[in-house]
Write a protein that holds these residues in place. Structure first.
Motif, short mmCIF file in Angstrom:
data_model
loop_
_atom_site.label_atom_id
_atom_site.label_comp_id
_atom_site.label_asym_id
_atom_site.label_seq_id
_atom_site.Cartn_x
_atom_site.Cartn_y
_atom_site.Cartn_z
N GLN A 168 0.81 -1.22 0.00
CA GLN A 168 0.00 0.00 0.00
C GLN A 168 0.85 1.27 0.00
OE1 GLN A 168 -3.53 0.24 0.15
NE2 GLN A 168 -3.57 -1.95 -0.30
N ARG A 169 1.94 1.25 0.78
CA ARG A 169 2.71 2.49 0.99
C ARG A 169 4.21 2.32 0.99
NH1 ARG A 169 -1.14 6.62 0.40
NH2 ARG A 169 -3.08 5.77 1.19
N GLY A 170 4.68 1.19 0.51
CA GLY A 170 6.13 0.97 0.45
C GLY A 170 6.81 1.07 1.80
N TYR A 171 6.10 0.68 2.87
CA TYR A 171 6.62 0.89 4.23
C TYR A 171 7.17 -0.39 4.82
CZ TYR A 171 7.08 3.51 8.58
OH TYR A 171 7.58 4.18 9.66
N GLY A 172 8.47 -0.41 5.06
CA GLY A 172 9.10 -1.57 5.67
C GLY A 172 10.61 -1.41 5.74
N VAL A 173 11.24 -2.34 6.46
CA VAL A 173 12.70 -2.36 6.55
C VAL A 173 13.16 -3.78 6.23
CG1 VAL A 173 12.82 -0.53 8.28
CG2 VAL A 173 12.67 -2.92 9.04
N PHE A 174 14.44 -3.95 5.96
CA PHE A 174 14.92 -5.29 5.68
C PHE A 174 16.39 -5.43 6.03
CE2 PHE A 174 17.49 -5.24 1.72
CZ PHE A 174 17.41 -3.90 1.43
N GLU A 175 16.88 -6.64 5.85
CA GLU A 175 18.28 -6.93 6.10
C GLU A 175 18.67 -8.09 5.19
OE1 GLU A 175 21.27 -5.72 6.86
OE2 GLU A 175 20.04 -4.64 8.30
N PHE A 176 19.93 -8.16 4.84
CA PHE A 176 20.41 -9.21 3.93
C PHE A 176 21.80 -9.65 4.37
CE2 PHE A 176 22.80 -10.62 0.23
CZ PHE A 176 21.94 -11.55 -0.34
N PHE A 177 21.96 -10.94 4.61
CA PHE A 177 23.30 -11.41 4.99
C PHE A 177 23.63 -12.71 4.26
CE2 PHE A 177 20.26 -13.03 8.12
CZ PHE A 177 20.55 -14.38 8.15
N LYS A 178 24.91 -13.04 4.26
CA LYS A 178 25.41 -14.23 3.57
C LYS A 178 25.43 -15.43 4.50
CE LYS A 178 29.43 -12.92 1.95
NZ LYS A 178 30.66 -12.77 1.13
N VAL A 179 25.23 -16.61 3.90
CA VAL A 179 25.33 -17.85 4.67
C VAL A 179 26.25 -18.80 3.90
CG1 VAL A 179 24.07 -19.81 5.64
CG2 VAL A 179 22.99 -17.54 5.58
N ASP A 180 27.25 -19.32 4.59
CA ASP A 180 28.14 -20.31 3.99
C ASP A 180 27.75 -21.67 4.55
OD1 ASP A 180 31.18 -20.39 2.62
OD2 ASP A 180 30.71 -22.04 4.00
N ARG A 181 27.22 -22.51 3.68
CA ARG A 181 26.60 -23.77 4.14
C ARG A 181 25.60 -23.46 5.26
NH1 ARG A 181 27.80 -28.59 2.84
NH2 ARG A 181 29.23 -28.93 1.13
N LEU A 182 25.89 -23.83 6.49
CA LEU A 182 24.90 -23.58 7.55
C LEU A 182 25.29 -22.40 8.45
CD1 LEU A 182 24.05 -27.27 8.54
CD2 LEU A 182 22.96 -25.81 6.83
#
Lengths: 285, 285
Positions: free
Chosen positions: B31-45
């Motif tokens: 509706q309003r483009g409202y949010g936050v996020f995060e992105f990280f890497k994972v090596d195997r587990l």
């Protein structure tokens, strides 16, 4: 998810009960807040000023490199079907066009089109009769001429609005006022000139109609308005599809004019209501 | 909707195959483009630098008046379960927290939490060896310190990036460079000082790690960098979770330094790869 009565929603070619209206999380609105939208009023089965809203919708989409997946004529047929299905007394229709289901979460693909319809929530009679209190905030939207779904700042400011016991927030940039997150702004000067900001704003359909009505009776101007001029205005008001004309009587704690809704604001509101009736009864405007 | 292999996605407490991961259209991201996020890497587990990413995620949410519906410890358990379910070789995990299902399409409610995991797409070896070409654009994000989902300008600029045969766009404001839509920026000056912008940027985790590595061998500074200084730099590069260090050899058509990835950039890239290995083998860093 929904406790209210259920209306039909259109999503990518299908009409469905509102609770079923979902988008995959890979949609670019969810991933990157990327999309445009439009909102117009419907009186029973008749949309008001639909051509104006549709034109702006296609312009917004085009500016953001998104393609509406229907011609205007097709979209009108979809809207007609939805409006007939829901058969509401007085409603608002919102069309959202997003960046689509993105493989990499960044590049737009075929847009998703969502059309929702809900009963209209109008401002209370009290607000119209007493006028509202607003605050100001320095901010310029990323694409001022485009109706994008990016309301990060507008929604973030809701907290501050509540803290200050206000109703809305008016943006300004470099001491020039522009618009509200969802409304346009007007002042009435001491010599009864009706003025609305010219630049860096979304060109509201109600704003256009009010300017046309104002120019029949008053001097009406589109130009830059400074914060200082606002504080010295005789009357101030906002316009929007839902709110029509809502008088503003206090800005950042300063009383505007008499502290009550002014005669020009209330007269233009009545003219606007008459215009809407006029359009609905099919008379040429 | 998906043709690639299907991974599990977490949505509000449930783990499900990706095609089932949907949000209702009343979500405030739609509706309003409202949010936050995060992105990280994972090596195997094993997630890399998870605590740093989680801290920033909770800070972003808090700044936007959103509450993560789990403690950090609970969230770690959810992530562990998802990562085990998907069991990918090298992947990226994205957590999105939106403004929730809004009754009126404007006021935030209980946030929706979506966690996706996908195989990592790294920059090609060619790009690292040859360096990339970028353009610049004057823009300051609304909440520079916060990882919001608002990428309207960044995505809108993809068109221009392609037109100019470039790979990325570097933002600047009032002649001071800041960041890329998804990466941080560094220069190496003629006297081998490693410099990165200090203000109006998202504080990248890779940026932090690169600064720590750089300061072991070179003078390393966080301060304002003018566009003019950028053009005279010996080396320039970007950093991001996915891209690690990517040398930049051309900016707005101007060749930087020798026109090839410089020794400091490549040395720091190797140091970063070693740091990641070091962390993965469980050694204290």
């Amino acid at each position: 998810m929904e406790t209210k009565p259920t209306y039909h929603v259109f999503v990518n070619g299908d009409f469905m009960p509102a609770p079923q209206a979902v988008l995959h999380v890979s949609d670019l609105a969810v991933q990157r807040g990327y999309g445009v939208f439009e909102f117009f009023k419907v009186d029973r089965l008749t949309p008001l000023f639909l051509d104006d809203y549709l034109e702006r919708f296609y312009n917004s989409a085009s500016h953001m490199h998104l393609q509406v997946p229907h011609t205007k004529q097709e979209l009108k047929q979809i809207l007609e079907k939805l409006i007939n299905l829901n058969n509401l007394e007085e409603s608002g229709v919102k069309m959202i066009l997003t960046g689509g289901y993105s493989e990499n979460g960044f590049d737009p693909t075929a847009p998703n089109l969502v059309i929702q319809q809900q009963p209209l929530v109008l401002p209370s009679k009290e607000k119209v009769e007493k006028g509202i209190s607003i605050i100001t905030h320095e901010y310029l939207r990323d694409f001022p001429l485009v109706k994008t779904i990016n309301y990060s700042v507008g929604i973030w400011l809701q907290h501050r609005i509540r803290e200050r016991n206000a109703e809305e927030v008016l943006y300004f940039k470099d001491k020039i006022v522009t618009e509200f997150p969802r409304c346009n702004f007007f002042i009435v000067t001491k010599d009864n000139t009706v003025v609305t900001p010219a630049q860096n704003i979304l060109k509201g359909i109600t704003r256009k109609n009010v300017m046309a009505l104002a120019s029949k009776k008053y001097k009406a101007e589109e130009r830059d308005i400074t914060l200082e001029e606002v504080m010295q205005a005789k009357e101030t008001f906002l316009t929007s599809t839902t709110k029509r004309i809502l008088p503003i009587v206090q800005i950042d704690g300063n009383t505007i004019g008499s502290g009550k809704p002014g005669p020009v604001s209330l007269e233009l509101l009545q003219d606007l209501i008459n215009l809407e009736k006029h359009v609905l009864t099919g008379a040429t405007v």
